[in-house]
Design an enzyme around this catalytic site. Sequence first.
Site, PDB file in Angstrom:
ATOM      1  N   HIS A  60     -35.556 -17.870  91.121  1.00 14.33           N
ATOM      2  CA  HIS A  60     -34.938 -19.166  91.388  1.00 14.33           C
ATOM      3  C   HIS A  60     -33.416 -19.021  91.319  1.00 14.33           C
ATOM      4  CE1 HIS A  60     -39.056 -20.320  90.434  1.00 14.33           C
ATOM      5  NE2 HIS A  60     -38.812 -21.491  90.985  1.00 14.33           N
ATOM      6  N   GLU A  72     -40.533 -15.117  89.512  1.00 16.77           N
ATOM      7  CA  GLU A  72     -40.282 -14.825  88.105  1.00 16.77           C
ATOM      8  C   GLU A  72     -40.891 -15.836  87.145  1.00 16.77           C
ATOM      9  OE1 GLU A  72     -38.446 -17.027  89.479  1.00 16.77           O
ATOM     10  OE2 GLU A  72     -36.508 -17.368  88.502  1.00 16.77           O
TER      11      GLU A  72
END
Length: 320
Positions: A130, A204
Site C-alpha cells: 500500500h 503485504e
Amino acid sequence: MARIPGLGPVRETLTDAGYRAGWAAIRYAPDSLARKAFGNVGEFFGTRDGGPDQLRRNLSRVLGVPADEVPDDLMAASMASYARYWYEAFRLPSMDFATAAANVHIADEEVAGFSAELDKGKGLIFALPHSGNYDMAGVWLVQLFGTFATVAERLKPESLFRRFVEYRESLGFEIFPLTGGEQPPFAQLADRLRDGKIICLMGERDLTRKGVPVTMFGEPTRMPAGAAKLAIDTGAALMPVHHWFTEGATSRLTVGAALDTSDGVAATTQRLADAFATNIAAHPADWHMLQPFWEADWSQERRERLANPGRGGNAGGASS
C-alpha cells in the site's frame, strides 16, 4: 462503555455518504488548489499531537528507531502522501486516463523486462504494498496493456463496497470480491493467469486467517499466501512492484525481477517481504500503513482468530 444500539449501521451510512460526497465534489474543484489543500490537511494531521500513533510505530520499524524518534517531518510527509492518495482517488474518475498515465514514470528497461515475462504466455502477477497510489499505477497499466484482474476487500456497508468496485471498474480493472462472491477469487485469478493475463494483488497486509509468517524489518508478521501460491500453481512470473509519489501530479513506478518460487510458498512470500522492505525503506513517507502490521501490535481479538482459524480467502486483496 455501553454499546449504543444501531450505531454501527449509522456510522456505516455516514461513511458511505462521505465517500459519495468526496467523489462528487473533488472532481469539480480546481486541481492545483484542491491538491494543495489536501496536502496541507495531511501535514496538519501528521503533526497534531505527534500524528497517528500506529503510523509512528510502523515507521519506527522502517527506520529502526524508537517511535518517539521518528522525525516529525516524516510524519507530516507521510500523512500528506496519504491525503494525496485520497485526493487522487476522488479525482481519478473525472480525469483523462491517458494524461494520468503519462504522469507515471517507469524505466523503459523495466517495461521490457516484464513484457518479456508476459510474452511467455503464462500470465503475470504484480504484487505491491500500500504505497503511493495503486489505483493510479493501475490506470497506467490499463493504458499500456488493457485490463487486469484484482481482488477487492469487502467493505461495510455493502453500498460502499459496491461504490469502490464500480470506481475501480470505471478505471478498467476487473474486480473479484475477496469474500462473499459466487466463488473464491483464487480459482478466477488462476484462470486469468492460464489465459496469459495480468493480475495485481496488494501483497503485504493479510486480510485472512491463512497468512504466511514472515519477517519484515526484523520483526514477525504475516502476509497473504495468494501471490506465491498462484505463481507456483500456474507457472506465472511473480514480480514485486512499488509506486511512490514525486513532485506535483507525477509519480514513479518500479517493477523488480521475477522472484524465485522453486522452494515453496513460505520462502517465496519471504522474498516478496524482503523486496517490499527494500522499497518501503527507500520511500517510507509513501507507505500508507496506518493499521497494526506487526505481531507485536496485534489486538487480542486477532490473536484469538489466528489461534482458531476459520474460513478465509487466500488470494490476497486489494484493500480500499
